[in-house]
Design a protein around this motif. Structure first.
Motif, mmCIF file in Angstrom:
data_model
loop_
_atom_site.group_PDB
_atom_site.id
_atom_site.type_symbol
_atom_site.label_atom_id
_atom_site.label_comp_id
_atom_site.label_asym_id
_atom_site.label_seq_id
_atom_site.Cartn_x
_atom_site.Cartn_y
_atom_site.Cartn_z
ATOM 1 N N ASP A 1 -2.118 -22.642 -22.784
ATOM 2 C CA ASP A 1 -1.119 -22.918 -23.642
ATOM 3 C C ASP A 1 -1.558 -23.155 -24.955
ATOM 4 O OD1 ASP A 1 2.116 -23.043 -24.055
ATOM 5 O OD2 ASP A 1 1.150 -24.792 -24.973
ATOM 6 N N ARG A 2 -2.536 -23.895 -24.879
ATOM 7 C CA ARG A 2 -3.157 -24.446 -26.216
ATOM 8 C C ARG A 2 -3.861 -23.392 -26.971
ATOM 9 N NH1 ARG A 2 -6.522 -28.599 -24.285
ATOM 10 N NH2 ARG A 2 -4.812 -29.718 -23.976
ATOM 11 N N TYR A 3 -4.659 -22.538 -26.108
ATOM 12 C CA TYR A 3 -5.306 -21.438 -26.579
ATOM 13 C C TYR A 3 -4.204 -20.239 -27.452
ATOM 14 C CZ TYR A 3 -8.223 -17.429 -26.952
ATOM 15 O OH TYR A 3 -9.068 -16.466 -27.577
ATOM 16 N N ALA A 4 -3.153 -20.054 -26.499
ATOM 17 C CA ALA A 4 -2.377 -19.155 -27.132
ATOM 18 C C ALA A 4 -1.572 -19.569 -28.525
ATOM 19 C CB ALA A 4 -1.235 -18.741 -26.179
ATOM 20 N N ARG A 5 -1.552 -20.770 -28.461
ATOM 21 C CA ARG A 5 -0.672 -21.614 -29.485
ATOM 22 C C ARG A 5 -1.531 -21.608 -30.615
ATOM 23 N NH1 ARG A 5 3.530 -25.128 -30.013
ATOM 24 N NH2 ARG A 5 3.326 -25.668 -27.808
ATOM 25 N N ARG A 6 -2.810 -21.576 -30.661
ATOM 26 C CA ARG A 6 -3.938 -21.700 -31.591
ATOM 27 C C ARG A 6 -4.193 -20.392 -32.059
ATOM 28 N NH1 ARG A 6 -7.931 -26.496 -29.378
ATOM 29 N NH2 ARG A 6 -6.662 -27.962 -29.681
ATOM 30 N N ASN A 7 -4.134 -19.161 -31.138
ATOM 31 C CA ASN A 7 -4.708 -17.993 -31.613
ATOM 32 C C ASN A 7 -3.544 -16.747 -31.734
ATOM 33 O OD1 ASN A 7 -7.836 -17.952 -31.192
ATOM 34 N ND2 ASN A 7 -6.926 -19.205 -29.556
ATOM 35 N N LEU A 8 -2.489 -17.074 -31.691
ATOM 36 C CA LEU A 8 -1.327 -16.061 -31.756
ATOM 37 C C LEU A 8 -0.273 -16.496 -32.903
ATOM 38 C CD1 LEU A 8 -0.472 -15.646 -28.144
ATOM 39 C CD2 LEU A 8 -1.725 -13.990 -29.298
ATOM 40 N N SER A 9 0.153 -15.461 -33.453
ATOM 41 C CA SER A 9 1.219 -15.782 -34.621
ATOM 42 C C SER A 9 2.396 -16.578 -33.573
ATOM 43 C CB SER A 9 1.840 -14.754 -35.043
ATOM 44 O OG SER A 9 2.221 -13.778 -34.242
ATOM 45 N N ASP A 10 3.207 -17.395 -34.503
ATOM 46 C CA ASP A 10 4.559 -17.857 -33.850
ATOM 47 C C ASP A 10 5.471 -16.650 -33.083
ATOM 48 O OD1 ASP A 10 3.726 -20.286 -35.054
ATOM 49 O OD2 ASP A 10 5.312 -20.192 -36.601
ATOM 50 N N TYR A 11 5.540 -15.682 -33.709
ATOM 51 C CA TYR A 11 6.324 -14.649 -33.070
ATOM 52 C C TYR A 11 5.829 -14.483 -31.549
ATOM 53 C CZ TYR A 11 8.021 -9.866 -31.687
ATOM 54 O OH TYR A 11 8.412 -8.822 -31.181
ATOM 55 N N ARG A 12 4.212 -14.210 -31.572
ATOM 56 C CA ARG A 12 3.611 -13.703 -30.352
ATOM 57 C C ARG A 12 3.472 -14.718 -29.274
ATOM 58 N NH1 ARG A 12 3.990 -9.213 -28.170
ATOM 59 N NH2 ARG A 12 3.798 -8.285 -30.195
ATOM 60 N N TYR A 13 3.465 -16.044 -29.932
ATOM 61 C CA TYR A 13 3.155 -17.121 -29.186
ATOM 62 C C TYR A 13 4.635 -17.346 -28.212
ATOM 63 C CZ TYR A 13 3.251 -21.894 -27.406
ATOM 64 O OH TYR A 13 3.440 -23.146 -26.498
ATOM 65 N N GLU A 14 5.725 -17.337 -28.927
ATOM 66 C CA GLU A 14 6.928 -17.426 -28.492
ATOM 67 C C GLU A 14 7.339 -16.224 -27.503
ATOM 68 O OE1 GLU A 14 9.556 -17.511 -32.035
ATOM 69 O OE2 GLU A 14 8.650 -19.395 -32.553
ATOM 70 N N HIS A 15 7.096 -15.095 -27.758
ATOM 71 C CA HIS A 15 7.207 -14.124 -26.589
ATOM 72 C C HIS A 15 6.443 -14.312 -25.440
ATOM 73 C CE1 HIS A 15 6.786 -10.217 -24.585
ATOM 74 N NE2 HIS A 15 5.359 -10.323 -24.755
ATOM 75 N N SER A 16 4.975 -14.901 -25.558
ATOM 76 C CA SER A 16 4.367 -15.360 -24.092
ATOM 77 C C SER A 16 4.995 -16.307 -23.622
ATOM 78 C CB SER A 16 3.080 -15.841 -24.826
ATOM 79 O OG SER A 16 2.169 -14.626 -25.457
ATOM 80 N N CYS A 17 5.735 -17.508 -24.418
ATOM 81 C CA CYS A 17 6.267 -18.598 -23.651
ATOM 82 C C CYS A 17 7.503 -18.043 -22.699
ATOM 83 C CB CYS A 17 6.765 -19.528 -24.498
ATOM 84 S SG CYS A 17 5.430 -20.682 -25.359
ATOM 85 N N ARG A 18 8.197 -16.845 -23.198
ATOM 86 C CA ARG A 18 9.334 -16.454 -22.858
ATOM 87 C C ARG A 18 9.244 -15.683 -21.507
ATOM 88 N NH1 ARG A 18 10.996 -15.438 -28.148
ATOM 89 N NH2 ARG A 18 10.296 -13.340 -27.974
ATOM 90 N N VAL A 19 7.862 -14.944 -21.893
ATOM 91 C CA VAL A 19 7.268 -14.189 -20.421
ATOM 92 C C VAL A 19 6.989 -15.138 -19.424
ATOM 93 C CG1 VAL A 19 5.623 -12.731 -19.603
ATOM 94 C CG2 VAL A 19 6.696 -12.207 -21.889
ATOM 95 N N ALA A 20 6.228 -16.042 -19.733
ATOM 96 C CA ALA A 20 5.814 -17.250 -18.679
ATOM 97 C C ALA A 20 7.262 -17.694 -18.005
ATOM 98 C CB ALA A 20 5.076 -18.045 -19.538
#
Length: 199
Positions: free
Chosen positions: A14-33
């Motif tokens: 989660d920390r890696y995704a937050r640091r390496n993705l745009s807000d849009y892409r990170y939020e999508h990843s959280c919703r998918v999870a």
């Protein structure tokens, strides 16, 4: 992989995704999870698989916004050639690259997770329940517009039926845009259609 290891990996990824993705892409990843975890629960899978779905969901797009050079260098580590579909559209490499990072940087060797992440754009006949759930969640998570009717079908369809329905919709959408559907997507659709006795 025990429960403590799963939860530790989720935190780190989660920390890696937050640091390496745009807000849009990170939020999508959280919703998918979250949606993948909900689907696993709804379809009667236990707590461990639910959390593995969350892990795969939060990490599935971890390489989505990486440059093409990074993707090409990273996927060399998995020992497979770049397919003609991938060569024509390098964006398709991000799932493979993420699977390589999960294995090499985070010590994840569970094929179920690696296949779910690697093939989340194309689908694969190698999918077990986790792979099918991640594919579905990525395509119809609550932030996706015009997918309410597919989310409603969760109430009445089995996991395999829903997977086939989502695959059919993806194939139809890509074809309607005049774009090329990956050959493995067609193969996966035919494989699961035959397996469920619909062919």
């Amino acid at each position: 992989m025990n429960d403590i290891r799963i939860e530790t990996l989720i935190t780190v990824l989660d920390r890696y995704a937050r640091r390496n993705l745009s807000d849009y892409r990170y939020e999508h990843s959280c919703r998918v999870a979250s949606y993948a975890e909900e689907l696993a629960r709804r379809y009667g899978y236990g707590h461990r698989l639910q959390r593995l779905c969350y892990l795969a969901g939060i990490s599935h797009d971890m390489c989505k916004e990486k440059p093409v050079g990074f993707l090409l260098r990273t996927v060399q580590a998995d020992g497979h050639r770049v397919t003609s579909d991938e060569a024509a559209n390098s964006e398709l490499l991000h799932g493979r690259a993420a699977a390589v990072l999960l294995q090499e940087n985070y010590g994840i060797h569970k094929k179920s997770i690696l296949n779910a992440v690697r093939y989340h754009t194309s689908a694969s006949a190698k999918f077990d329940a986790l792979g099918r759930i991640i594919y579905i969640a990525d395509k119809i998570e609550p932030g996706r517009k015009n997918c309410d009717y597919l989310r409603e079908k969760v109430k009445t369809l089995t996991l395999d039926e829903l997977f086939l329905e989502v695959l059919k919709e993806v194939i139809g959408f890509v074809e309607s845009k005049g774009k090329r559907v990956q050959s493995c997507t067609y193969r996966t659709y035919r494989f699961f259609k035959k397996r469920t006795g619909d062919l």
